[in-house]
Design a protein around this motif. Structure first.
Motif, PDB file in Angstrom:
ATOM      1  N   ASP A  52      43.789  36.665  36.102  1.00 28.93           N
ATOM      2  CA  ASP A  52      43.967  37.242  37.435  1.00 28.93           C
ATOM      3  C   ASP A  52      45.177  36.688  38.167  1.00 28.93           C
ATOM      4  O   ASP A  52      45.578  37.214  39.204  1.00 28.93           O
ATOM      5  CB  ASP A  52      42.711  37.054  38.286  1.00 28.93           C
ATOM      6  CG  ASP A  52      42.296  35.613  38.394  1.00 28.93           C
ATOM      7  OD1 ASP A  52      42.864  34.902  39.245  1.00 28.93           O
ATOM      8  OD2 ASP A  52      41.417  35.186  37.617  1.00 28.93           O
ATOM      9  N   GLN A  53      45.794  35.611  37.629  1.00 30.37           N
ATOM     10  CA  GLN A  53      47.035  35.119  38.225  1.00 30.37           C
ATOM     11  C   GLN A  53      48.230  35.964  37.782  1.00 30.37           C
ATOM     12  O   GLN A  53      49.287  35.906  38.404  1.00 30.37           O
ATOM     13  CB  GLN A  53      47.239  33.653  37.885  1.00 30.37           C
ATOM     14  CG  GLN A  53      46.219  32.749  38.583  1.00 30.37           C
ATOM     15  CD  GLN A  53      46.394  31.285  38.222  1.00 30.37           C
ATOM     16  OE1 GLN A  53      45.723  30.743  37.351  1.00 30.37           O
ATOM     17  NE2 GLN A  53      47.313  30.645  38.907  1.00 30.37           N
ATOM     18  N   TYR A  54      48.053  36.697  36.708  1.00 25.55           N
ATOM     19  CA  TYR A  54      49.089  37.646  36.288  1.00 25.55           C
ATOM     20  C   TYR A  54      48.924  38.973  37.032  1.00 25.55           C
ATOM     21  O   TYR A  54      49.904  39.640  37.359  1.00 25.55           O
ATOM     22  CB  TYR A  54      49.002  37.880  34.774  1.00 25.55           C
ATOM     23  CG  TYR A  54      49.369  36.662  33.949  1.00 25.55           C
ATOM     24  CD1 TYR A  54      50.698  36.302  33.738  1.00 25.55           C
ATOM     25  CD2 TYR A  54      48.381  35.863  33.388  1.00 25.55           C
ATOM     26  CE1 TYR A  54      51.031  35.181  32.988  1.00 25.55           C
ATOM     27  CE2 TYR A  54      48.697  34.744  32.623  1.00 25.55           C
ATOM     28  CZ  TYR A  54      50.028  34.401  32.431  1.00 25.55           C
ATOM     29  OH  TYR A  54      50.363  33.289  31.694  1.00 25.55           O
ATOM     30  N   ASP A  55      47.668  39.329  37.279  1.00 23.51           N
ATOM     31  CA  ASP A  55      47.386  40.568  37.996  1.00 23.51           C
ATOM     32  C   ASP A  55      46.001  40.420  38.626  1.00 23.51           C
ATOM     33  O   ASP A  55      45.013  40.229  37.912  1.00 23.51           O
ATOM     34  CB  ASP A  55      47.408  41.755  37.033  1.00 23.51           C
ATOM     35  CG  ASP A  55      47.263  43.092  37.749  1.00 23.51           C
ATOM     36  OD1 ASP A  55      46.697  43.126  38.865  1.00 23.51           O
ATOM     37  OD2 ASP A  55      47.710  44.113  37.187  1.00 23.51           O
ATOM     38  N   PRO A  56      45.893  40.502  39.962  1.00 18.10           N
ATOM     39  CA  PRO A  56      44.580  40.353  40.624  1.00 18.10           C
ATOM     40  C   PRO A  56      43.526  41.310  40.095  1.00 18.10           C
ATOM     41  O   PRO A  56      42.326  41.018  40.151  1.00 18.10           O
ATOM     42  CB  PRO A  56      44.895  40.639  42.096  1.00 18.10           C
ATOM     43  CG  PRO A  56      46.355  40.338  42.244  1.00 18.10           C
ATOM     44  CD  PRO A  56      46.985  40.701  40.932  1.00 18.10           C
ATOM     45  N   ALA A  57      43.956  42.433  39.537  1.00 19.81           N
ATOM     46  CA  ALA A  57      42.990  43.414  39.020  1.00 19.81           C
ATOM     47  C   ALA A  57      42.183  42.846  37.855  1.00 19.81           C
ATOM     48  O   ALA A  57      41.063  43.286  37.589  1.00 19.81           O
ATOM     49  CB  ALA A  57      43.717  44.677  38.567  1.00 19.81           C
ATOM     50  N   PHE A  58      42.772  41.832  37.171  1.00 15.58           N
ATOM     51  CA  PHE A  58      42.104  41.267  35.994  1.00 15.58           C
ATOM     52  C   PHE A  58      40.901  40.398  36.348  1.00 15.58           C
ATOM     53  O   PHE A  58      40.209  39.908  35.462  1.00 15.58           O
ATOM     54  CB  PHE A  58      43.092  40.454  35.166  1.00 15.58           C
ATOM     55  CG  PHE A  58      44.190  41.266  34.532  1.00 15.58           C
ATOM     56  CD1 PHE A  58      44.039  42.629  34.330  1.00 15.58           C
ATOM     57  CD2 PHE A  58      45.383  40.666  34.137  1.00 15.58           C
ATOM     58  CE1 PHE A  58      45.057  43.387  33.746  1.00 15.58           C
ATOM     59  CE2 PHE A  58      46.398  41.404  33.556  1.00 15.58           C
ATOM     60  CZ  PHE A  58      46.242  42.776  33.358  1.00 15.58           C
ATOM     61  N   LYS A  59      40.669  40.223  37.655  1.00 14.48           N
ATOM     62  CA  LYS A  59      39.474  39.491  38.051  1.00 14.48           C
ATOM     63  C   LYS A  59      38.221  40.256  37.597  1.00 14.48           C
ATOM     64  O   LYS A  59      37.190  39.667  37.292  1.00 14.48           O
ATOM     65  CB  LYS A  59      39.455  39.302  39.564  1.00 14.48           C
ATOM     66  CG  LYS A  59      38.900  37.981  40.012  1.00 14.48           C
ATOM     67  CD  LYS A  59      39.317  37.672  41.443  1.00 14.48           C
ATOM     68  CE  LYS A  59      39.260  36.167  41.677  1.00 14.48           C
ATOM     69  NZ  LYS A  59      39.703  35.796  43.015  1.00 14.48           N
ATOM     70  N   GLN A  60      38.334  41.567  37.601  1.00 14.61           N
ATOM     71  CA  GLN A  60      37.253  42.416  37.087  1.00 14.61           C
ATOM     72  C   GLN A  60      37.432  42.574  35.578  1.00 14.61           C
ATOM     73  O   GLN A  60      38.535  42.801  35.100  1.00 14.61           O
ATOM     74  CB  GLN A  60      37.310  43.797  37.757  1.00 14.61           C
ATOM     75  CG  GLN A  60      37.107  43.758  39.251  1.00 14.61           C
ATOM     76  CD  GLN A  60      35.719  43.287  39.627  1.00 14.61           C
ATOM     77  OE1 GLN A  60      34.730  43.679  39.006  1.00 14.61           O
ATOM     78  NE2 GLN A  60      35.626  42.448  40.654  1.00 14.61           N
ATOM     79  N   TRP A  61      36.321  42.448  34.852  1.00 13.82           N
ATOM     80  CA  TRP A  61      36.389  42.588  33.398  1.00 13.82           C
ATOM     81  C   TRP A  61      36.198  44.061  33.039  1.00 13.82           C
ATOM     82  O   TRP A  61      35.095  44.615  33.164  1.00 13.82           O
ATOM     83  CB  TRP A  61      35.304  41.741  32.748  1.00 13.82           C
ATOM     84  CG  TRP A  61      35.551  40.265  32.854  1.00 13.82           C
ATOM     85  CD1 TRP A  61      36.236  39.611  33.828  1.00 13.82           C
ATOM     86  CD2 TRP A  61      35.104  39.277  31.929  1.00 13.82           C
ATOM     87  NE1 TRP A  61      36.252  38.259  33.570  1.00 13.82           N
ATOM     88  CE2 TRP A  61      35.558  38.029  32.411  1.00 13.82           C
ATOM     89  CE3 TRP A  61      34.356  39.315  30.753  1.00 13.82           C
ATOM     90  CZ2 TRP A  61      35.287  36.828  31.743  1.00 13.82           C
ATOM     91  CZ3 TRP A  61      34.099  38.125  30.090  1.00 13.82           C
ATOM     92  CH2 TRP A  61      34.565  36.891  30.575  1.00 13.82           C
ATOM     93  N   LYS A  62      37.263  44.691  32.578  1.00 13.26           N
ATOM     94  CA  LYS A  62      37.212  46.106  32.228  1.00 13.26           C
ATOM     95  C   LYS A  62      37.927  46.325  30.900  1.00 13.26           C
ATOM     96  O   LYS A  62      38.980  45.728  30.641  1.00 13.26           O
ATOM     97  CB  LYS A  62      37.876  46.953  33.317  1.00 13.26           C
ATOM     98  CG  LYS A  62      37.163  46.916  34.665  1.00 13.26           C
ATOM     99  CD  LYS A  62      37.852  47.821  35.678  1.00 13.26           C
ATOM    100  CE  LYS A  62      37.117  47.797  37.011  1.00 13.26           C
ATOM    101  NZ  LYS A  62      37.779  48.682  38.008  1.00 13.26           N
ATOM    102  N   LEU A  63      37.372  47.207  30.098  1.00 10.64           N
ATOM    103  CA  LEU A  63      37.962  47.484  28.797  1.00 10.64           C
ATOM    104  C   LEU A  63      39.361  48.079  28.933  1.00 10.64           C
ATOM    105  O   LEU A  63      40.232  47.830  28.089  1.00 10.64           O
ATOM    106  CB  LEU A  63      37.065  48.435  28.000  1.00 10.64           C
ATOM    107  CG  LEU A  63      35.694  47.881  27.552  1.00 10.64           C
ATOM    108  CD1 LEU A  63      34.899  48.965  26.843  1.00 10.64           C
ATOM    109  CD2 LEU A  63      35.874  46.667  26.637  1.00 10.64           C
TER     110      LEU A  63
END
Length: 655
Positions: A52-63
């Protein structure tokens, strides 16, 4: 000003101790009388940034986010180390000479190098950095190492290889863990399904062994023994060796499954004469067991002291920090030839420290040099041995005393004669059937007297089924001599399932993983590498599998849990087997030897990762056997910051 950057405070203090005094102790560093400054890391000061430090969206786990592959890799300071990082930053600005004093291994090389890069040391200054390699924290060893500084640039391939391994493990672990955890949740399992390049094949070993045991069907089989008498009235036992004609009544391992066949042979030979068709007398010797690497120490400590791998490493690290043993995370079982000159002081320290070994030291042969001293087989670090430091062992706790004694005994054994024995083998023909008798007798116990149990020297006699065909003594017979079969016996036996893994045997399997691989090319690679994991990480990987509730203990036995078994069954075979580790290690070693490149390794990994993710999403993985609720891990995302970060544990979650 010369700045020496150690890997950890204990090493920093050991270096400072041999430099001119008086010293000025500051927060985070020591200033010596001649103007040297010694500072230290605290293990890894830096760690890979979270997704999520590369992209805040990655805080959510999605395929749909997968694969997560950073364009520009980022490191961040570990929690609580910012002050020490600031100390190093300040000292670097005024340093004329910089000395890298990370541990003498691949990860130790990267640990300090990445700090220098993070603090933006210029390329020109990086070329001038010196390398200090220390295996022993005692003063004499540290002084000698300081006189042998090398160019740090010579170790760049080692650092690049460690960097490639670290980033590859991050990519592999982060992406596959997210993929399978999300897919598991869709099937109703709320737990974390962590996947790693090393942890998952280790779990796969245990699952496979459990399945072999669960599916095992015991079968009765039969051995036939002839009781023979020589012309001098000496009696001995010989075991029947079934011929090819008996194969229809045998299994693939050559065991006779039909009792009627065994009864026929036993009845046919009783009271009949026999003739010696072959006689072999051979003298042999066994060299002392080599000093310990970490894995061999962990295996023996598990067998003899009932210490698990992590406990052994932790206790050994404490002994190292007390300057009683050399560097603990060694994968080497050999010693530099020049170290032999220091053996009188080491033996004297063992005698002083460990009362139980005093007699053993007194009876040692100090002029003897075993095969352990071999420069060609010593890399960045040597075997784990005691140092010349003397102390009162009773100031240590019981576990530290026990482990010290184990390490010390192995060292003392190097100064004992080889164990000498004679072995004899007789092949006897009776009524057309072949019977074999064996014996083995000690001529000179040698080093085996050190490994006594209950006052008796360690036996060199075979055990189990082999023992039944062996004799304490065989008569001196030659080819053509006659014997008489005075009786015959049938031993009713039953096949046994493979034994469940224990701490010792699982570690042994990780270090000797090649024997579990069928592909000859992969097996060859694994024989030439360190197996699954490294000396520093194996204990942490096993511990992680227990923490993740993939493994469980039943007494001494280690078994896979329902979740562990279900995960392996859901994964592609390639993920649960050691083949990929073999390919990685071969490529990483090529980087060290300047035969391969970082770009080539990471490029191949990217292709593998995308293929495995495609299999995970589109391959119809079966999650039906996963528990449908896991309250202990419900809702907990995959966060590396929840993992303890000593150096040996750094890659637990992604390995």
């Amino acid at each position: 000003m010369r700045l020496i950057i150690a890997e950890k405070p204990s090493l920093g203090r050991a270096i400072a101790d041999v430099l001119p005094k008086p010293h000025k102790k500051h927060e985070g560093y020591i200033e010596t009388a001649q103007g040297d400054y010694v500072t230290w890391c605290v293990g890894h000061l830096l760690e890979q940034a979270e997704p999520d430090q590369y992209d805040p969206a990655f805080k959510q786990w999605k395929l749909e986010h997968l694969p997560i592959v950073p364009d520009q890799w980022q490191l961040k300071p570990r929690k609580g180390v910012s002050k020490q990082l600031a100390v190093i930053r300040k000292l670097l600005k005024t340093a004329d000479t910089i000395v890298h004093a990370g541990d003498p291994d691949r990860e130790g090389q990267l640990l300090v190098d990445e700090v220098l890069d993070y603090l933006k040391l210029s390329a020109a200054r990086k070329k001038q950095v010196r390398r200090l390699l220390i295996n022993d924290l005692n003063g004499a060893a540290v002084r000698k190492a300081l006189q042998r500084l090398q160019d740090n640039s010579s170790f760049v391939p080692l650092s690049v290889s460690a960097l490639a391994r670290s980033r590859a493990d991050w990519l592999y672990g982060i992406n596959l863990t997210r993929a399978y955890t999300v897919l598991g949740r869709k099937s109703g399992h709320n737990g974390l399904l962590s996947v790693g390049r090393v942890q998952t094949p280790v779990l796969g070993l245990v699952v496979q062994r459990d399945e072999e045991r669960d599916n095992f069907v015991p079968k009765p089989f039969y051995d036939v023994f002839a009781r023979l008498e020589a012309n001098d009235s000496t009696r001995f036992l010989a075991k029947w060796q079934p011929s090819e004609a008996c194969q229809p009544w045998m299994d693939e391992e050559g065991r006779v499954l039909d009792r009627r066949l065994a009864e026929n042979v036993a009845g046919r030979i009783k009271g009949k004469p026999g003739e010696v068709s072959k006689a072999r007398n051979k003298k042999g010797k066994e060299s002392p067991p080599l000093p310990y690497s970490l894995s061999s120490l962990q295996i023996d400590a598990a067998k003899q002291l009932k210490m698990n791998a992590k406990e052994t490493l932790d206790v050994c690290q404490k002994l190292y920090e007390k300057k009683l043993v050399t560097y603990p995370r060694s994968d080497c079982r050999y010693l530099p030839v020049e170290h032999w000159q220091e053996s009188p002081e080491v033996l004297a320290a063992i005698r002083s420290n460990d009362e139980s070994l005093a007699k053993a030291v007194d009876e040692a042969l100090p002029d003897r040099k075993s095969k352990a001293w071999n420069d060609k087989k010593v890399g960045a670090h040597h075997a784990i041995i005691p140092t010349a430091r003397r102390t009162d062992l009773f100031k240590l706790d019981a576990r530290q005393r026990q482990l010290y004694s184990l390490i010390a005994r192995q060292y003392v054994a190097q100064f004992y004669d080889d164990h000498h024995f004679t072995s004899r083998r007789l092949e006897v023909l009776i009524e057309g059937g072949l019977f074999v008798a064996k014996s083995r007798q000690s001529i000179q116990e040698g080093w085996k007297v050190l490994f006594a149990r209950k006052g008796k020297p360690q036996s060199s006699e075979p055990s189990g089924d082999e023992k039944e065909a062996s004799n304490a003594f065989l008569p001196d017979l030659n080819q053509g001599d006659s014997v008489q079969c005075i009786d015959s016996d049938i031993k009713d036996k039953i096949t046994q399932p493979p034994k469940a893994f224990t701490d010792a045997t699982l570690l042994s399997a990780m270090t000797g993983i090649a024997r579990f691989v069928k592909d000859p090319d992969i097996r060859k690679i694994l024989k030439e590498t360190d197996g699954l994991g490294t000396e520093a990480t194996r204990a942490g990987i096993i511990e992680l599998l227990f923490t993740r509730q993939f493994l469980t203990r039943q007494g001494k036995e280690i078994h896979a849990t329902v979740t562990g078994k279900a995960l392996i069954r859901a994964l592609p075979d390639a993920v649960g087997q050691p083949d990929m580790t073999a390919q990685w290690e071969a490529a990483l070693n090529d980087i060290v030897e300047r035969k391969g490149s970082y770009a080539g390794f990471m490029g191949n990994l990217d292709g593998q990762l995308r293929y495995l993710l495609q299999q995970a999403v589109n391959g119809g993985a079966d999650f039906s056997q996963l528990p449908q609720s896991d309250q202990n891990t419900r809702g907990k995302p995959f966060r590396r910051k929840n993992v303890t970060r000593r150096k040996s544990d750094r890659r637990k979650q992604t390995d």
